[in-house]
Write a protein that holds these residues in place. Structure first.
Motif, PDB file in Angstrom:
ATOM      1  N   PHE A  43     -46.057  19.516  -8.857  1.00  0.00           N
ATOM      2  CA  PHE A  43     -47.510  19.486  -8.757  1.00  0.00           C
ATOM      3  C   PHE A  43     -47.972  18.716  -7.527  1.00  0.00           C
ATOM      4  CE2 PHE A  43     -46.399  19.279 -13.343  1.00  0.00           C
ATOM      5  CZ  PHE A  43     -46.833  20.541 -13.705  1.00  0.00           C
ATOM      6  N   LEU A  44     -49.128  19.129  -7.003  1.00  0.00           N
ATOM      7  CA  LEU A  44     -49.873  18.308  -6.061  1.00  0.00           C
ATOM      8  C   LEU A  44     -51.123  17.882  -6.812  1.00  0.00           C
ATOM      9  CD1 LEU A  44     -50.174  17.026  -3.311  1.00  0.00           C
ATOM     10  CD2 LEU A  44     -51.249  19.118  -2.480  1.00  0.00           C
ATOM     11  N   VAL A  45     -51.198  16.596  -7.110  1.00  0.00           N
ATOM     12  CA  VAL A  45     -52.204  16.056  -8.022  1.00  0.00           C
ATOM     13  C   VAL A  45     -53.304  15.373  -7.238  1.00  0.00           C
ATOM     14  CG1 VAL A  45     -52.538  14.566 -10.037  1.00  0.00           C
ATOM     15  CG2 VAL A  45     -50.300  15.655  -9.648  1.00  0.00           C
ATOM     16  N   GLY A  46     -54.538  15.616  -7.621  1.00  0.00           N
ATOM     17  CA  GLY A  46     -55.676  14.969  -6.979  1.00  0.00           C
ATOM     18  C   GLY A  46     -56.130  13.748  -7.750  1.00  0.00           C
ATOM     19  N   GLY A  47     -57.249  13.876  -8.467  1.00  0.00           N
ATOM     20  CA  GLY A  47     -57.857  12.744  -9.151  1.00  0.00           C
ATOM     21  C   GLY A  47     -56.936  12.002 -10.096  1.00  0.00           C
ATOM     22  N   ALA A  48     -56.078  12.737 -10.795  1.00  0.00           N
ATOM     23  CA  ALA A  48     -55.198  12.090 -11.771  1.00  0.00           C
ATOM     24  C   ALA A  48     -54.149  11.197 -11.110  1.00  0.00           C
ATOM     25  CB  ALA A  48     -54.509  13.144 -12.638  1.00  0.00           C
ATOM     26  N   SER A  49     -53.917  11.377  -9.803  1.00  0.00           N
ATOM     27  CA  SER A  49     -52.934  10.524  -9.128  1.00  0.00           C
ATOM     28  C   SER A  49     -53.457   9.113  -8.924  1.00  0.00           C
ATOM     29  CB  SER A  49     -52.527  11.127  -7.775  1.00  0.00           C
ATOM     30  OG  SER A  49     -53.604  11.119  -6.851  1.00  0.00           O
ATOM     31  N   LEU A  50     -54.763   8.921  -9.124  1.00  0.00           N
ATOM     32  CA  LEU A  50     -55.378   7.598  -8.996  1.00  0.00           C
ATOM     33  C   LEU A  50     -55.341   6.834 -10.318  1.00  0.00           C
ATOM     34  CD1 LEU A  50     -58.544   8.783  -7.033  1.00  0.00           C
ATOM     35  CD2 LEU A  50     -56.529   7.688  -6.046  1.00  0.00           C
ATOM     36  N   LYS A  51     -54.842   7.478 -11.368  1.00  0.00           N
ATOM     37  CA  LYS A  51     -54.877   6.907 -12.712  1.00  0.00           C
ATOM     38  C   LYS A  51     -53.464   6.669 -13.241  1.00  0.00           C
ATOM     39  CE  LYS A  51     -59.024   9.710 -13.575  1.00  0.00           C
ATOM     40  NZ  LYS A  51     -59.605  10.800 -14.390  1.00  0.00           N
ATOM     41  N   PRO A  52     -53.320   5.823 -14.273  1.00  0.00           N
ATOM     42  CA  PRO A  52     -51.991   5.580 -14.856  1.00  0.00           C
ATOM     43  C   PRO A  52     -51.305   6.844 -15.348  1.00  0.00           C
ATOM     44  CG  PRO A  52     -53.529   3.887 -15.572  1.00  0.00           C
ATOM     45  CD  PRO A  52     -54.343   4.914 -14.835  1.00  0.00           C
ATOM     46  N   GLU A  53     -52.085   7.890 -15.726  1.00  0.00           N
ATOM     47  CA  GLU A  53     -51.478   9.123 -16.231  1.00  0.00           C
ATOM     48  C   GLU A  53     -50.642   9.851 -15.172  1.00  0.00           C
ATOM     49  OE1 GLU A  53     -54.171  12.775 -16.626  1.00  0.00           O
ATOM     50  OE2 GLU A  53     -55.662  11.175 -16.451  1.00  0.00           O
ATOM     51  N   PHE A  54     -50.740   9.429 -13.918  1.00  0.00           N
ATOM     52  CA  PHE A  54     -49.897  10.015 -12.876  1.00  0.00           C
ATOM     53  C   PHE A  54     -48.422   9.884 -13.249  1.00  0.00           C
ATOM     54  CE2 PHE A  54     -48.210   9.725  -8.309  1.00  0.00           C
ATOM     55  CZ  PHE A  54     -48.258  11.090  -8.108  1.00  0.00           C
ATOM     56  N   VAL A  55     -48.064   8.802 -13.904  1.00  0.00           N
ATOM     57  CA  VAL A  55     -46.678   8.598 -14.349  1.00  0.00           C
ATOM     58  C   VAL A  55     -46.275   9.685 -15.355  1.00  0.00           C
ATOM     59  CG1 VAL A  55     -45.141   7.062 -15.647  1.00  0.00           C
ATOM     60  CG2 VAL A  55     -46.654   6.131 -13.884  1.00  0.00           C
ATOM     61  N   ASP A  56     -47.187  10.036 -16.258  1.00  0.00           N
ATOM     62  CA  ASP A  56     -46.896  11.080 -17.243  1.00  0.00           C
ATOM     63  C   ASP A  56     -46.681  12.432 -16.560  1.00  0.00           C
ATOM     64  OD1 ASP A  56     -47.231   9.271 -19.394  1.00  0.00           O
ATOM     65  OD2 ASP A  56     -49.399   9.562 -19.328  1.00  0.00           O
ATOM     66  N   ILE A  57     -47.440  12.679 -15.503  1.00  0.00           N
ATOM     67  CA  ILE A  57     -47.277  13.934 -14.761  1.00  0.00           C
ATOM     68  C   ILE A  57     -45.936  13.957 -14.053  1.00  0.00           C
ATOM     69  CG2 ILE A  57     -48.248  15.379 -12.932  1.00  0.00           C
ATOM     70  CD1 ILE A  57     -51.015  14.168 -13.674  1.00  0.00           C
ATOM     71  N   ILE A  58     -45.556  12.834 -13.447  1.00  0.00           N
ATOM     72  CA  ILE A  58     -44.255  12.743 -12.787  1.00  0.00           C
ATOM     73  C   ILE A  58     -43.129  13.022 -13.779  1.00  0.00           C
ATOM     74  CG2 ILE A  58     -42.635  11.125 -11.701  1.00  0.00           C
ATOM     75  CD1 ILE A  58     -45.135   9.729 -10.472  1.00  0.00           C
ATOM     76  N   ASN A  59     -43.293  12.568 -15.006  1.00  0.00           N
ATOM     77  CA  ASN A  59     -42.242  12.712 -16.025  1.00  0.00           C
ATOM     78  C   ASN A  59     -42.375  13.981 -16.855  1.00  0.00           C
ATOM     79  OD1 ASN A  59     -41.078  10.267 -15.251  1.00  0.00           O
ATOM     80  ND2 ASN A  59     -42.275   9.074 -16.730  1.00  0.00           N
ATOM     81  N   SER A  60     -43.230  14.897 -16.444  1.00  0.00           N
ATOM     82  CA  SER A  60     -43.542  16.080 -17.276  1.00  0.00           C
ATOM     83  C   SER A  60     -42.412  17.084 -17.380  1.00  0.00           C
ATOM     84  CB  SER A  60     -44.788  16.778 -16.727  1.00  0.00           C
ATOM     85  OG  SER A  60     -44.559  17.244 -15.394  1.00  0.00           O
ATOM     86  N   ASN A  61     -41.412  16.973 -16.525  1.00  0.00           N
ATOM     87  CA  ASN A  61     -40.330  17.951 -16.522  1.00  0.00           C
ATOM     88  C   ASN A  61     -39.128  17.487 -17.331  1.00  0.00           C
ATOM     89  OD1 ASN A  61     -39.423  20.533 -15.625  1.00  0.00           O
ATOM     90  ND2 ASN A  61     -38.029  19.524 -14.192  1.00  0.00           N
ATOM     91  N   GLN A  62     -39.230  16.341 -17.990  1.00  0.00           N
ATOM     92  CA  GLN A  62     -38.111  15.825 -18.773  1.00  0.00           C
ATOM     93  C   GLN A  62     -37.903  16.645 -20.053  1.00  0.00           C
ATOM     94  OE1 GLN A  62     -39.386  11.657 -19.054  1.00  0.00           O
ATOM     95  NE2 GLN A  62     -37.644  11.049 -17.784  1.00  0.00           N
TER      96      GLN A  62
END
Length: 250
Positions: free
Chosen positions: A231-250
């Motif tokens: 993903f290329l993340v916009g607004g959510a990359s400024l929030k703690p949930e960015f970590v959840d997105i990074i880990n979404s493929n586990q």
């Protein structure tokens, strides 16, 4: 073949010294999937701060733009050599906000991409269609036109330094997200175009990201798709949930 999952965070024109430090601190301390390549793109003013603050292995810093000329009389621009001198080895190019707001053409984006790659900077290259183009059934034609301009500049070897980000313009910052099926359809079409117009190896190896209101709630379903490699993340990359997105493929 296996393509390493890739998550980019485009901060756009957002952030302060305090907030950038907080975002980087969160990444440094988080448990991130080691099988994911992560790149964050703060505003140019904070690139050095991000580079100096990052300690997490597997997380790098990207610029949001770069010029296609060496250092010189180009007021307001940033050069490849300046990025490298600051420890930055990625740049985002072709984002729709620059294509539409600043009038950057497909050819200009391709020229900047080629110059960056030739001089040691990897490129997150963006493409996407407007709502009007989607409703007119022109999505694939628009993407292929953008791809053709890039492919005209690059050698097959150059593609090793390119990550493609498909970002439907109508889904950027709107809260609207392409359905899983819509996203996969375009990603598959991009891969088929690469196979037919560059070569099969490039099609198999090039990572294709989805961008457009990606968040912690929708990322897992998108990550399951065969041709979505991150993903290329916009607004959510400024929030703690960015970590959840990074880990979404586990």
């Amino acid at each position: 073949m296996a393509r390493k999952f890739f998550v980019g965070g485009n901060f756009k024109m957002n952030g302060t010294k305090e907030s950038i430090k907080a975002i980087v601190k969160n990444l440094n301390e988080a448990q991130l999937d080691p099988n994911v390549e992560v790149v964050i793109a703060p505003p140019a003013l904070y690139l050095q701060l991000a580079v100096d603050s990052l300690t997490k292995e597997g997380v790098a810093v990207s610029a949001q733009n770069v010029y296609d000329k060496p250092n010189g009389a180009f007021t307001g621009e940033i050069s490849v050599s300046q990025l490298k001198d600051s420890g930055v080895h990625w740049t985002i190019l072709g984002h729709s906000e620059r294509r539409t707001l600043l009038g950057e053409s497909d050819e200009f984006v391709a020229s900047k991409s080629k110059y960056a790659i030739d001089n040691g900077i990897s490129v997150i290259w963006c493409c996407g269609e407007s709502l009007q183009e989607r409703e007119a059934g022109q999505t694939i034609a628009v993407i292929e036109k953008q791809l053709a301009a890039l492919a005209a500049k690059l050698t097959p070897e150059d593609w090793k330094s390119v990550v493609i980000a498909y970002e439907p313009i109508w889904a950027i910052g709107t809260g609207k997200v392409a359905t899983v099926e819509q996203a996969q359809e375009v990603h598959e079409a991009i891969r088929k175009w690469l196979a037919a117009n560059v070569n099969q190896t490039v099609a198999d190896e090039t990572r294709i990201l989805y961008g457009g209101s990606v968040n912690a709630k929708n990322c897992k379903d998108l990550a399951k798709q065969q041709d979505i490699d991150g993903f290329l993340v916009g607004g959510a990359s400024l929030k703690p949930e960015f970590v959840d997105i990074i880990n979404s493929n586990q």
